[in-house]
Design a protein around this motif. Structure first.
Motif: not given
Length: 285
Positions: A58-63, A66-68, A170-174
């Motif tokens: 639920r906390e995943l951002s669009t960015k 996209v990178f994932l 980039i995709g797993i930073q957050d």
């Protein structure tokens, strides 16, 4: 801790290549990739629920999403190329080229992630490049005609693998690394089965023997374990160092290829393997 996870990734990745080679002997490589990915997906989501990371969706951002997805697409392309190359060529030749993605990853990390490019990293790239060249030199004996096409697929595997690392970083930073891995695997699974149906190979699933099924499942489990370790290391460690350590899986792969397939290294290949190992270990100095 990221160094421990990186070495864990290398061990499991090395086992993956051997188990997969056994599993695709009598199976279409694209079908084998699609079936293995099912195992990886199950394994990945089990780990997500074990660590309680499922709420992070639920906390995943669009960015991040996209990178994932892009990382998953790159992984799928890399896998399809890699296992096709394994089916056509010797493990001792395919694996070094696939592992040469280390060089591209370090360059991409410098360009896109701003990671420093020291003289040690440059020396490492030179050693790995030279080692790879020596390992893929033609054997003295006459090669099979089918081996001529494996090189194209092996190079494709390396290019897409390097893109996977950068996009994944980039995709797993957050996001929790286990959750990120599980989401990426969904993309890989969809892509793999699309290729299977487009090529009309879905009916061959019924023709897979029990032995091949066993090796494909074990290969999927090894891949899942490797991914979980790899992206955990990538989340906290520099991509330009994590990726080369992961590529030390070549040592495991070469050892087992000798024991299982009796593929022997020539003097040139042995020297090349030493250069790759030294080049990789140089990054830890």
């Amino acid at each position: 801790m990221w160094i421990i996870f990186a070495f864990g990734s290398a061990v499991f990745a090395g086992l993956t290549a051997i188990l997969a080679k056994c599993g695709i002997r009598n199976t279409d490589s694209n079908v084998a990739t699609a079936l293995r990915t099912i195992v990886v997906l199950i394994f990945s989501w089990i780990m997500v629920f074990v660590v309680g990371a499922q709420g992070g969706i639920r906390e995943l951002s669009t960015k991040t999403l996209v990178f994932l997805v892009l990382s998953g697409l790159a992984t799928g392309a890399s896998w399809l190329c890699y296992f096709r190359a394994l089916q056509l060529g010797d493990v001792n030749k395919v694996t070094p080229i696939d592992k040469s993605s280390t060089i591209l990853t370090m360059l991409f990390a410098f360009i896109f992630l701003g990671e420093g490019l020291s003289w040690l990293k440059v020396l490492s790239m030179v050693l790995i490049g030279a080692g790879t060249y020596l390992m893929i030199q033609r054997k003295e004996v006459k090669e099979r005609k089918t081996e001529k096409s494996w090189l194209f697929y092996a190079i494709g595997s390396a290019v897409f693998a390097s893109l996977t690392s950068i996009l994944g970083k980039i995709g797993i930073q957050d996001v929790n690394s286990n959750l990120g891995t599980a989401i990426r695997t969904i993309v890989v699974l969809i892509m793999a089965w699309v290729v299977v149906f487009v090529s009309g190979k879905q009916k061959t699933v019924r023709e897979i023997d029990k032995k091949s099924w066993c090796f494909l499942i074990l290969s999927g489990i090894a891949t899942g374990a490797s991914w979980l370790c790899y992206y955990r290391a990538l989340q906290t460690g520099p991509a330009s160092v994590v990726v080369p350590i992961d590529k030390l899986s070549i040592l495991v792969t070469i050892a087992f290829s000798y024991l299982v397939f009796h593929e022997k290294l020539s003097l040139k290949s042995g020297l090349g393997l030493v250069l790759i190992a030294v080049g990789t270990l140089t990054l830890l100095l």
